[in-house]
Every structure is written in C-alpha cells, then in structure tokens.
Design a protein around this motif. Sequence first.
Motif, PDB file in Angstrom:
ATOM      1  N   SER A 135      -8.149   3.598  10.030  1.00  0.00           N
ATOM      2  CA  SER A 135      -7.364   2.381  10.161  1.00  0.00           C
ATOM      3  C   SER A 135      -6.883   1.898   8.803  1.00  0.00           C
ATOM      4  O   SER A 135      -7.655   1.755   7.858  1.00  0.00           O
ATOM      5  N   VAL A 136      -5.597   1.620   8.720  1.00  0.00           N
ATOM      6  CA  VAL A 136      -4.972   1.226   7.469  1.00  0.00           C
ATOM      7  C   VAL A 136      -4.961  -0.296   7.280  1.00  0.00           C
ATOM      8  O   VAL A 136      -4.760  -0.786   6.172  1.00  0.00           O
ATOM      9  N   LYS A 137      -5.229  -1.057   8.312  1.00  0.00           N
ATOM     10  CA  LYS A 137      -5.047  -2.505   8.277  1.00  0.00           C
ATOM     11  C   LYS A 137      -5.807  -3.189   7.139  1.00  0.00           C
ATOM     12  O   LYS A 137      -5.248  -3.992   6.401  1.00  0.00           O
ATOM     13  N   TYR A 138      -7.064  -2.903   6.992  1.00  0.00           N
ATOM     14  CA  TYR A 138      -7.885  -3.553   5.971  1.00  0.00           C
ATOM     15  C   TYR A 138      -7.374  -3.226   4.573  1.00  0.00           C
ATOM     16  O   TYR A 138      -7.317  -4.080   3.695  1.00  0.00           O
ATOM     17  N   PHE A 139      -6.958  -1.977   4.380  1.00  0.00           N
ATOM     18  CA  PHE A 139      -6.471  -1.539   3.077  1.00  0.00           C
ATOM     19  C   PHE A 139      -5.103  -2.143   2.766  1.00  0.00           C
ATOM     20  O   PHE A 139      -4.800  -2.430   1.616  1.00  0.00           O
ATOM     21  N   GLU A 140      -4.283  -2.333   3.797  1.00  0.00           N
ATOM     22  CA  GLU A 140      -2.986  -3.001   3.602  1.00  0.00           C
ATOM     23  C   GLU A 140      -3.200  -4.419   3.098  1.00  0.00           C
ATOM     24  O   GLU A 140      -2.512  -4.868   2.186  1.00  0.00           O
ATOM     25  N   LEU A 147       0.830  -1.203   0.000  1.00  0.00           N
ATOM     26  CA  LEU A 147       0.000   0.000   0.000  1.00  0.00           C
ATOM     27  C   LEU A 147       0.866   1.254   0.000  1.00  0.00           C
ATOM     28  O   LEU A 147       0.606   2.188  -0.754  1.00  0.00           O
ATOM     29  N   GLU A 148       1.890   1.300   0.828  1.00  0.00           N
ATOM     30  CA  GLU A 148       2.781   2.468   0.872  1.00  0.00           C
ATOM     31  C   GLU A 148       3.400   2.725  -0.492  1.00  0.00           C
ATOM     32  O   GLU A 148       3.433   3.868  -0.970  1.00  0.00           O
ATOM     33  N   ALA A 188      -5.819  -5.568   1.467  1.00  0.00           N
ATOM     34  CA  ALA A 188      -6.344  -5.521   0.104  1.00  0.00           C
ATOM     35  C   ALA A 188      -5.232  -5.202  -0.896  1.00  0.00           C
ATOM     36  O   ALA A 188      -5.162  -5.800  -1.966  1.00  0.00           O
ATOM     37  N   ALA A 189      -4.340  -4.282  -0.548  1.00  0.00           N
ATOM     38  CA  ALA A 189      -3.249  -3.902  -1.451  1.00  0.00           C
ATOM     39  C   ALA A 189      -2.277  -5.062  -1.639  1.00  0.00           C
ATOM     40  O   ALA A 189      -1.729  -5.245  -2.725  1.00  0.00           O
ATOM     41  N   GLY A 190      -2.061  -5.841  -0.584  1.00  0.00           N
ATOM     42  CA  GLY A 190      -1.128  -6.960  -0.663  1.00  0.00           C
ATOM     43  C   GLY A 190      -1.700  -8.171  -1.359  1.00  0.00           C
ATOM     44  O   GLY A 190      -0.950  -9.059  -1.772  1.00  0.00           O
ATOM     45  N   ALA A 191      -3.017  -8.226  -1.525  1.00  0.00           N
ATOM     46  CA  ALA A 191      -3.656  -9.396  -2.116  1.00  0.00           C
ATOM     47  C   ALA A 191      -3.233  -9.594  -3.567  1.00  0.00           C
ATOM     48  O   ALA A 191      -2.780 -10.649  -3.952  1.00  0.00           O
ATOM     49  N   ASP A 192      -3.396  -8.576  -4.375  1.00  0.00           N
ATOM     50  CA  ASP A 192      -2.968  -8.612  -5.775  1.00  0.00           C
ATOM     51  C   ASP A 192      -3.270  -7.260  -6.406  1.00  0.00           C
ATOM     52  O   ASP A 192      -3.894  -6.408  -5.804  1.00  0.00           O
ATOM     53  N   GLU A 193      -2.861  -7.082  -7.632  1.00  0.00           N
ATOM     54  CA  GLU A 193      -3.088  -5.815  -8.330  1.00  0.00           C
ATOM     55  C   GLU A 193      -4.567  -5.579  -8.624  1.00  0.00           C
ATOM     56  O   GLU A 193      -4.984  -4.464  -8.836  1.00  0.00           O
TER      57      GLU A 193
END
Length: 149
Positions: free
Chosen positions: A119-124, A20-21, A126-131
Amino acid sequence: MPLKALLGALFGTLNRLSDLEARLLNCVRARLDDRMVVLWDKQVQMINKVQRLPDGVEVNFYRMKDGRPSFDADLAFPNKTEELELARIEIKLANTSQKLRARVWCVNGFLFMIEYEGSVKYFEEAAGADEQSGLEITCELIADLAATS
C-alpha cells in the motif's frame, strides 16, 4: 472543488505527479547517464495525464495530444523493449519497520509506470509532509535505456 479536480480525484487521473512519484522518478534519474537524463527529463516534463489504479497499486504516465497517447520518436529511449523493467526501488520510513517496494517500467522506449508491492497511501502522506519526512529511498537500475533493442 472544481469539477475537473473532483473527477480527477474520484478516478485517479489528476494530471500531475504526486510528491512520492516525483521523488521516485528523481531517484531513477540520478542513476542515468547524461544522454539518457536529457530524454528522461523531456519525457517526464511532457507527462500530462497520470492514471492511478485503486489503492495505488500502479501509476501510469501518458503524454497526450489531441485526446490520444502521443509517442514522439524524438523522445524515445534507444532501448525500445516492449515491456522493460528499468528500476527497483525500496522506500523505508526512518525509525520504523515500514517499507514499500516499487518497480519502474518503460514501454517501447517510454517511461510508463510505477508498480507498487504494498500500500502506497502511508508513504504518499509521508512524502507530502515535507522533505524531512524520514523517507529513505534506494534505487537499483535493472536495465540500460541506452541499449538498442
């Protein structure tokens, strides 16, 4: 898990950007002019310490040398404002009402921080799952890195 990785995970200091970053910083990069992109890329490439505050409210970026933060004048942006809000970002998850706001800050001519509102956790995750995670990222530049301060 190696001790360094374990300690990094415990204290939020893993030395690489999260998915995500990286995506948020790339979104900002896409809005910079060519001269600033060169400095941006060098600064991002030189980040060797990432410090994440609890619950992901803030992420700080450092370029360390001999155990101390390094501020190579050749890498600094012309705009050396002490605390410069560079960009505002909104992250949405497709097909949901979930959204996260972030602000990117520079300090004295150096990329320094992403500050999250929420909260960034859920978005992290999702971003790490795939493009194709369904993240929609919009970015607005607030300041000019080329402006002399």
